[in-house]
Scaffold this motif. Structure first.
Motif, mmCIF file in Angstrom:
data_model
loop_
_atom_site.group_PDB
_atom_site.id
_atom_site.type_symbol
_atom_site.label_atom_id
_atom_site.label_comp_id
_atom_site.label_asym_id
_atom_site.label_seq_id
_atom_site.Cartn_x
_atom_site.Cartn_y
_atom_site.Cartn_z
ATOM 1 N N ARG A 290 0.887 -1.174 -0.058
ATOM 2 C CA ARG A 290 -0.175 0.097 -0.012
ATOM 3 C C ARG A 290 0.889 1.386 0.095
ATOM 4 O O ARG A 290 2.203 1.340 0.675
ATOM 5 N N SER B 221 3.403 2.674 2.929
ATOM 6 C CA SER B 221 3.897 1.587 3.504
ATOM 7 C C SER B 221 5.400 1.323 3.425
ATOM 8 O O SER B 221 5.911 1.581 2.413
ATOM 9 N N GLY C 239 -4.926 -4.111 -4.057
ATOM 10 C CA GLY C 239 -5.929 -3.857 -2.765
ATOM 11 C C GLY C 239 -7.586 -4.071 -2.855
ATOM 12 O O GLY C 239 -8.237 -3.858 -1.869
ATOM 13 N N PRO D 258 -10.509 0.020 -3.326
ATOM 14 C CA PRO D 258 -9.583 0.101 -1.995
ATOM 15 C C PRO D 258 -9.652 1.365 -1.551
ATOM 16 O O PRO D 258 -9.542 2.469 -2.436
ATOM 17 N N ARG D 259 -9.505 1.686 -0.311
ATOM 18 C CA ARG D 259 -9.256 3.114 0.282
ATOM 19 C C ARG D 259 -7.910 3.455 0.498
ATOM 20 O O ARG D 259 -7.466 3.557 1.696
ATOM 21 N N ASP D 260 -7.132 3.573 -0.531
ATOM 22 C CA ASP D 260 -5.793 4.029 -0.509
ATOM 23 C C ASP D 260 -5.524 5.482 -1.026
ATOM 24 O O ASP D 260 -4.555 5.955 -1.003
#
Length: 303
Positions: free
Chosen positions: A44, A47, A124, A151-153
């Motif tokens: 992600r 990270s 994700g 995905p909540r990225d």
């Protein structure tokens, strides 16, 4: 002294480069698993990367290198014999008169190992896809669940796809090989779907292209139900999508530079899906004479 030191440094650097190029075909198969894992894992944004380097996961041994060298030399011998025998190891008469050919069939786990499955989990997402042998080990069953939740990225805008792709051909000493389908004009499938649309993909590596792979697509609409479908797809029906436009006369499919084939589902409908495949083959339909299936327009017509 300074000039001598510079020459020695350059000679040492060139020697290291030459040794690296010479050992790459031998070390390539040993490092492929570790490299594929390092590039395929999803991380992600924001990270921290893994502190353990790729080289620390590699187990090199002299005995294993000798075994790899023997295997590669055996493959090179087989390729040389096939080249001397004729096109693709066949006699010229058989090659010219061939009208059908089964390229992929699914009768064992070894046949499934020639394919790779993937989904939006790599970015994700939450879709799931699986591949296994069908009933009586006579087919391949591709199934799973499509989930279009993004995905909540903070970066990904679209999600919800699953795919199945054949592994590219690899020759001796990790050389890239291609399928030559120039003797055929149609892709022939026997499948059984669930009524959802699928996209059939053909990846090519043409001679004159700045693209890594040109991607040609065809939308296959399965009817569902318990009956099998035999689908014939002329190569003229595939449209070029990697450049954002349909196929035209200047960009035909390079049938002698086919790298791989795949299937993708991404119809934006949440829920389970299933596609059962008996075989994937080629057909030379003498009755089909169409060379181009789409409308063409003259560029910059005169006023």
């Amino acid at each position: 002294m300074a000039l001598a030191a510079t020459l020695l440094h350059n000679a040492y650097f060139c020697g290291r480069c030459c040794r690296h190029k010479a050992l790459q075909p031998l070390l390539g198969p040993l490092l492929s698993d570790s490299l594929s894992k390092s590039y395929s894992s999803y991380r992600r944004p924001g990270s921290q990367p893994e502190k353990k380097t790729t080289w620390q996961n590699v187990d090199l041994s002299f005995k294993k290198s000798i075994e790899v060298l023997k295997t590669q030399l055996g493959m090179l011998k087989k390729e040389t014999e096939d080249h001397l025998a004729g096109p693709e190891g066949q006699s010229l008469t058989h090659y010219m008169l061939e009208q059908t050919r089964v390229v992929w069939e699914f009768r064992s786990q070894e046949d499934l190992n020639k394919w790779v499955i993937s989904s939006d989990v790599e970015i994700g997402g939450k879709s799931e896809v699986y591949l296994k042998l069908g009933r009586n080990n006579q087919t391949a069953l591709l199934y799973g669940t499509l989930n279009t939740e993004v995905p909540r990225d903070g970066e990904t805008k679209y999600s919800g796809y699953c795919s199945m792709r054949a592994k590219p051909l690899v020759g001796s000493f990790a050389r890239k090989k291609y399928y030559d389908w120039s003797n055929f004009n149609s892709l022939y499938l026997r499948v059984r779907g669930d009524g959802r649309p699928w996209m059939v993909n053909i990846y090519t590596d043409p001679y004159f292209s700045h693209q890594k792979d040109d991607l040609y697509n065809y939308f296959m609409f399965t009817r569902g139900g318990p009956y099998w479908e035999e689908i014939k797809i002329p190569f003229s029906k595939f449209f070029l999508s990697s450049r954002g436009r349909v196929q035209d006369d200047q960009h035909p499919i390079w049938l002698d530079k086919i790298s791989t084939v795949g299937f993708t589902i991404g119809d934006k409908v949440n829920g389970p899906f299933q596609l059962e495949i008996d075989f994937i083959g080629l057909l030379n339909d003498r009755a089909h004479t169409e060379e181009f299936a789409y409308e063409t327009y003259e560029k910059n017509p005169p006023l």
